[in-house]
Design a protein around this motif. Structure first.
Motif, PDB file in Angstrom:
ATOM      1  N   GLY A  14       0.679  -1.290   0.319  1.00 58.58           N
ATOM      2  CA  GLY A  14      -0.327  -0.189   0.154  1.00 58.58           C
ATOM      3  C   GLY A  14       0.695   1.263  -0.541  1.00 58.58           C
ATOM      4  N   LYS A  15       2.306   1.356  -0.390  1.00 58.50           N
ATOM      5  CA  LYS A  15       3.178   2.674  -0.444  1.00 58.50           C
ATOM      6  C   LYS A  15       3.870   2.826  -2.105  1.00 58.50           C
ATOM      7  CE  LYS A  15       3.372   1.836   3.699  1.00 58.50           C
ATOM      8  NZ  LYS A  15       1.997   0.958   4.095  1.00 58.50           N
ATOM      9  N   ILE A  16       4.244   3.671  -2.290  1.00 58.28           N
ATOM     10  CA  ILE A  16       5.229   4.539  -3.374  1.00 58.28           C
ATOM     11  C   ILE A  16       6.251   3.890  -2.314  1.00 58.28           C
ATOM     12  CG2 ILE A  16       5.695   5.818  -5.249  1.00 58.28           C
ATOM     13  CD1 ILE A  16       2.914   6.939  -5.946  1.00 58.28           C
ATOM     14  N   LEU A  17       7.062   3.233  -3.094  1.00 58.53           N
ATOM     15  CA  LEU A  17       8.271   3.161  -2.907  1.00 58.53           C
ATOM     16  C   LEU A  17       9.926   3.743  -3.130  1.00 58.53           C
ATOM     17  CD1 LEU A  17       8.327  -0.323  -1.956  1.00 58.53           C
ATOM     18  CD2 LEU A  17       7.586   1.230  -0.147  1.00 58.53           C
ATOM     19  N   ARG A  18      10.491   4.586  -2.948  1.00 58.44           N
ATOM     20  CA  ARG A  18      11.532   4.856  -3.459  1.00 58.44           C
ATOM     21  C   ARG A  18      12.958   4.442  -2.877  1.00 58.44           C
ATOM     22  NH1 ARG A  18      14.897  10.171  -1.921  1.00 58.44           N
ATOM     23  NH2 ARG A  18      15.359  11.002  -4.030  1.00 58.44           N
ATOM     24  N   LEU A  19      13.445   3.890  -3.960  1.00 60.93           N
ATOM     25  CA  LEU A  19      15.407   2.973  -4.083  1.00 60.93           C
ATOM     26  C   LEU A  19      16.360   3.908  -4.822  1.00 60.93           C
ATOM     27  CD1 LEU A  19      13.146  -0.688  -4.170  1.00 60.93           C
ATOM     28  CD2 LEU A  19      14.753   0.909  -1.775  1.00 60.93           C
ATOM     29  N   THR A  20      17.391   4.212  -4.956  1.00 61.24           N
ATOM     30  CA  THR A  20      18.633   3.872  -5.709  1.00 61.24           C
ATOM     31  C   THR A  20      18.509   2.715  -6.738  1.00 61.24           C
ATOM     32  OG1 THR A  20      19.879   2.651  -4.552  1.00 61.24           O
ATOM     33  CG2 THR A  20      20.916   4.274  -3.448  1.00 61.24           C
ATOM     34  N   PRO A  21      18.918   3.130  -7.255  1.00 61.17           N
ATOM     35  CA  PRO A  21      18.755   2.108  -8.427  1.00 61.17           C
ATOM     36  C   PRO A  21      19.393   0.585  -8.286  1.00 61.17           C
ATOM     37  CG  PRO A  21      19.983   4.473 -10.261  1.00 61.17           C
ATOM     38  CD  PRO A  21      19.594   4.480  -8.208  1.00 61.17           C
ATOM     39  N   GLU A  22      20.780   0.622  -7.239  1.00 60.30           N
ATOM     40  CA  GLU A  22      21.103  -0.815  -6.514  1.00 60.30           C
ATOM     41  C   GLU A  22      19.960  -1.337  -5.669  1.00 60.30           C
ATOM     42  OE1 GLU A  22      23.572   1.566  -8.566  1.00 60.30           O
ATOM     43  OE2 GLU A  22      22.871   2.154  -6.640  1.00 60.30           O
ATOM     44  N   GLY A  23      19.158  -0.571  -4.991  1.00 55.96           N
ATOM     45  CA  GLY A  23      18.365  -1.213  -3.905  1.00 55.96           C
ATOM     46  C   GLY A  23      18.679   0.006  -2.988  1.00 55.96           C
ATOM     47  N   GLU A  24      18.926   0.323  -2.680  1.00 60.13           N
ATOM     48  CA  GLU A  24      19.823   1.394  -1.137  1.00 60.13           C
ATOM     49  C   GLU A  24      18.400   2.427  -0.838  1.00 60.13           C
ATOM     50  OE1 GLU A  24      22.158   0.430   0.604  1.00 60.13           O
ATOM     51  OE2 GLU A  24      22.134  -1.460  -0.802  1.00 60.13           O
ATOM     52  N   VAL A  25      18.673   2.608   0.720  1.00 60.21           N
ATOM     53  CA  VAL A  25      17.190   4.001   0.591  1.00 60.21           C
ATOM     54  C   VAL A  25      18.207   5.129   0.200  1.00 60.21           C
ATOM     55  CG1 VAL A  25      16.303   4.546   2.652  1.00 60.21           C
ATOM     56  CG2 VAL A  25      16.428   2.248   2.083  1.00 60.21           C
ATOM     57  N   PRO A  26      17.708   6.453  -0.362  1.00 65.42           N
ATOM     58  CA  PRO A  26      18.558   7.090  -0.043  1.00 65.42           C
ATOM     59  C   PRO A  26      18.513   8.042   0.687  1.00 65.42           C
ATOM     60  CG  PRO A  26      16.896   6.803  -2.196  1.00 65.42           C
ATOM     61  CD  PRO A  26      16.712   5.408  -1.493  1.00 65.42           C
ATOM     62  N   ALA A  27      19.571   8.582   1.120  1.00 62.35           N
ATOM     63  CA  ALA A  27      19.436   9.644   2.298  1.00 62.35           C
ATOM     64  C   ALA A  27      18.423  10.687   2.791  1.00 62.35           C
ATOM     65  CB  ALA A  27      20.790   9.807   2.495  1.00 62.35           C
ATOM     66  N   ASP A  28      18.112  10.932   2.032  1.00 63.48           N
ATOM     67  CA  ASP A  28      16.399  12.223   1.804  1.00 63.48           C
ATOM     68  C   ASP A  28      15.101  11.316   1.639  1.00 63.48           C
ATOM     69  OD1 ASP A  28      16.708  11.399  -0.441  1.00 63.48           O
ATOM     70  OD2 ASP A  28      17.197  13.460  -1.531  1.00 63.48           O
ATOM     71  N   ASN A  29      14.996  10.281   1.588  1.00 63.85           N
ATOM     72  CA  ASN A  29      13.963   9.473   1.535  1.00 63.85           C
ATOM     73  C   ASN A  29      12.701  10.134   3.329  1.00 63.85           C
ATOM     74  OD1 ASN A  29      14.008   7.845  -0.767  1.00 63.85           O
ATOM     75  ND2 ASN A  29      13.288   6.292   1.035  1.00 63.85           N
ATOM     76  N   PRO A  30      12.155  10.296   2.974  1.00 65.13           N
ATOM     77  CA  PRO A  30      11.114  10.882   4.036  1.00 65.13           C
ATOM     78  C   PRO A  30      10.800  10.552   5.296  1.00 65.13           C
ATOM     79  CG  PRO A  30       9.205  10.463   2.516  1.00 65.13           C
ATOM     80  CD  PRO A  30      10.892  10.144   2.108  1.00 65.13           C
ATOM     81  N   PHE A  31      10.731   9.119   5.704  1.00 63.59           N
ATOM     82  CA  PHE A  31      10.790   8.305   6.620  1.00 63.59           C
ATOM     83  C   PHE A  31      12.402   7.213   6.386  1.00 63.59           C
ATOM     84  CE2 PHE A  31       6.199   8.022   4.678  1.00 63.59           C
ATOM     85  CZ  PHE A  31       5.852   8.408   5.631  1.00 63.59           C
ATOM     86  N   ALA A  32      13.518   7.778   7.686  1.00 64.97           N
ATOM     87  CA  ALA A  32      14.670   7.675   8.331  1.00 64.97           C
ATOM     88  C   ALA A  32      14.532   6.145   7.659  1.00 64.97           C
ATOM     89  CB  ALA A  32      15.196   8.422   9.217  1.00 64.97           C
ATOM     90  N   GLU A  33      15.945   5.396   6.990  1.00 64.74           N
ATOM     91  CA  GLU A  33      16.194   3.911   6.663  1.00 64.74           C
ATOM     92  C   GLU A  33      14.449   3.628   6.174  1.00 64.74           C
ATOM     93  OE1 GLU A  33      17.470   2.929  10.407  1.00 64.74           O
ATOM     94  OE2 GLU A  33      19.636   4.117   9.773  1.00 64.74           O
ATOM     95  N   SER A  34      13.995   4.122   5.494  1.00 65.69           N
ATOM     96  CA  SER A  34      13.142   2.952   5.191  1.00 65.69           C
ATOM     97  C   SER A  34      12.896   3.300   3.380  1.00 65.69           C
ATOM     98  CB  SER A  34      11.580   3.514   5.905  1.00 65.69           C
ATOM     99  OG  SER A  34      10.505   3.222   5.136  1.00 65.69           O
ATOM    100  N   PRO A  35      12.504   2.376   2.682  1.00 65.45           N
ATOM    101  CA  PRO A  35      12.409   2.883   0.923  1.00 65.45           C
ATOM    102  C   PRO A  35      10.630   4.368   1.031  1.00 65.45           C
ATOM    103  CG  PRO A  35      11.682   0.435   1.533  1.00 65.45           C
ATOM    104  CD  PRO A  35      12.211   0.885   3.055  1.00 65.45           C
ATOM    105  N   VAL A  36       9.856   4.098   1.854  1.00 69.46           N
ATOM    106  CA  VAL A  36       7.939   4.330   1.871  1.00 69.46           C
ATOM    107  C   VAL A  36       8.942   5.770   1.534  1.00 69.46           C
ATOM    108  CG1 VAL A  36       6.419   4.749   3.578  1.00 69.46           C
ATOM    109  CG2 VAL A  36       7.383   2.739   3.457  1.00 69.46           C
ATOM    110  N   TYR A  37       7.727   6.289   0.728  1.00 66.19           N
ATOM    111  CA  TYR A  37       7.949   7.654  -0.451  1.00 66.19           C
ATOM    112  C   TYR A  37       6.975   7.776  -0.167  1.00 66.19           C
ATOM    113  CZ  TYR A  37       8.947  11.363  -3.460  1.00 66.19           C
ATOM    114  OH  TYR A  37       8.603  12.986  -3.375  1.00 66.19           O
ATOM    115  N   SER A  38       5.738   7.353   0.375  1.00 68.47           N
ATOM    116  CA  SER A  38       3.925   8.168   0.984  1.00 68.47           C
ATOM    117  C   SER A  38       3.209   6.566   0.555  1.00 68.47           C
ATOM    118  CB  SER A  38       4.104   8.827  -0.639  1.00 68.47           C
ATOM    119  OG  SER A  38       3.137   7.044  -2.191  1.00 68.47           O
ATOM    120  N   LEU A  39       2.526   6.644   1.384  1.00 68.51           N
ATOM    121  CA  LEU A  39       1.602   5.903   2.097  1.00 68.51           C
ATOM    122  C   LEU A  39      -0.147   5.942   2.148  1.00 68.51           C
ATOM    123  CD1 LEU A  39       1.446   5.757   6.084  1.00 68.51           C
ATOM    124  CD2 LEU A  39       2.868   7.777   4.438  1.00 68.51           C
ATOM    125  N   GLY A  40      -0.743   5.192   2.943  1.00 69.62           N
ATOM    126  CA  GLY A  40      -2.182   4.858   2.379  1.00 69.62           C
ATOM    127  C   GLY A  40      -3.396   4.290   1.046  1.00 69.62           C
TER     128      GLY A  40
END
Length: 358
Positions: free
Chosen positions: A188-214
């Motif tokens: 139930g999300k939109i995820l945001r990742l680097t092409p290698e699958g890492e979590v970007p440092a500027d994602n909205p939730f620390a250490e999480s791939p979640v970009y938006s929810l609900g």
């Protein structure tokens, strides 16, 4: 699977006024805020460029070459200059069933990214694209992200690279409604990742791939020239949605559906009844957002300068529409989806249609 200018009429979808007859234009209804008086305009009829596809799901471009996924066969196909197709690969580990299977495709830096349903979960993998046009193949797989909940429906499945170079992944709630509000769940999300699958440092939730929810089942994402992000989403029984995506935004499912005027959640900019929508892939053409609709069997056009209005094209003419992209040739490529078990296939389905944007 050769190109031909006009698809043949079928008993399931007869050629009515505005369908593909010998005329070169069709009627389009311009609807302001889904309720104003229609304002008919004319656009060219599309070209049927590829036919006889089997439950196709996504189109992505590797340079000038279009790649297409087939959900149930797990095939990735290459489309040639005149509409002929070549099998690039069959993706290992795909477990088709219900709405699951080989779903979204995306290309970045010579690699093909695939979203698919495996035995226990949905995952994204990447593979090097090898060879020359007409004889492409894929290298070994590397997992980008795994463990995305899977089910017979609500698998999300659209993947795309944003203007920031990050990989965005839509996931459905996989039938677990409450998980869409759980920031620790991938469903139930939109995820945001680097092409290698890492979590970007500027994602909205620390250490999480979640970009938006609900989200319930988002299946289309695209960006405008200013970096604004848009997503189409299947509602349940009441409203389908077009959303403007904000980092960390909560879009309300399952607490709300459609426009709720609830300060805890972000409302969609437009909503439609599912029988007129069921939106899947979307594209931005420069001035408009173009939305492919399944149950609604139409293209919907939303102008970027007025996100509360829309136009409808090809209503019922080609059946279910799964994806829409701006091709490397500058034309709009539209993917039908009548062989997925929910449509009424015509002769030659499924097909890729091309529409001149000029």
């Amino acid at each position: 699977m050769s190109a031909n200018r006009m698809p043949r009429p079928s008993p399931n979808r007869p050629c009515t006024a505005g369908a593909l007859a010998a005329a070169s234009v069709i009627a389009v209804l311009l609807l302001a805020s889904c309720s104003s008086e229609p304002n008919p305009v004319s656009v060219p009829a599309p070209e049927s460029f590829v036919d006889d596809l089997d439950a196709p799901w996504s189109i992505a471009f590797h340079g000038d070459v279009a790649l297409v996924s087939e959900r149930d066969s797990a095939r990735v196909l290459e489309v040639g200059e005149t509409g002929e197709v070549h099998e690039v690969a069959v993706i290992d580990g795909v477990e088709p069933g219900g709405e699951g299977g080989l779903l979204g495709l995306a290309v970045s830096d010579g690699e093909l990214f695939t979203y698919f349903t495996a035995q226990a979960a949905n995952r994204v993998e990447r593979r090097e694209i090898r060879g020359e046009a007409g004889a492409l193949s894929l290298g070994p797989a590397t997992v980008v992200i795994d463990g995305i909940p899977a089910a017979g429906n609500h698998n999300g499945g659209r993947i795309a690279f944003g203007p920031d170079g990050m990989l965005y992944v839509t996931t459905g709630d996989a039938g677990d409604r409450e998980s869409a509000q759980d920031p620790d769940a991938l469903s139930g999300k939109i995820l945001r990742l680097t092409p290698e699958g890492e979590v970007p440092a500027d994602n909205p939730f620390a250490e999480s791939p979640v970009y938006s929810l609900g989200h319930r089942n988002p299946q289309g994402i695209a960006w405008d020239a200013d970096g604004g992000m848009y997503a189409s989403e299947f509602g349940q029984d009441t409203w389908d949605e077009l959303n403007v995506i904000e980092p960390g935004g909560n879009y309300g499912w399952p607490e709300v559906e459609g426009i709720a005027d609830d300060g805890d959640y972000i409302d969609p900019v437009q909503q439609w009844r599912p029988d007129a929508a069921s939106p899947s892939g979307i594209a931005v053409t420069g001035s408009d957002i173009v939305i492919a609709n399944l149950r609604g069997e139409r293209l919907r056009i939303v102008p970027l300068d007025d996100l509360t209005s829309n136009a409808e094209q090809f209503v019922g003419d080609f059946g279910r529409l799964r994806d829409v992209v701006v091709g490397a040739d500058g034309m709009l490529w539209v993917l039908t989806n009548n062989t997925d078990g929910r449509g009424s296939p015509a002769e030659g389905d499924d097909r890729i249609l091309r529409l001149d944007l000029d």
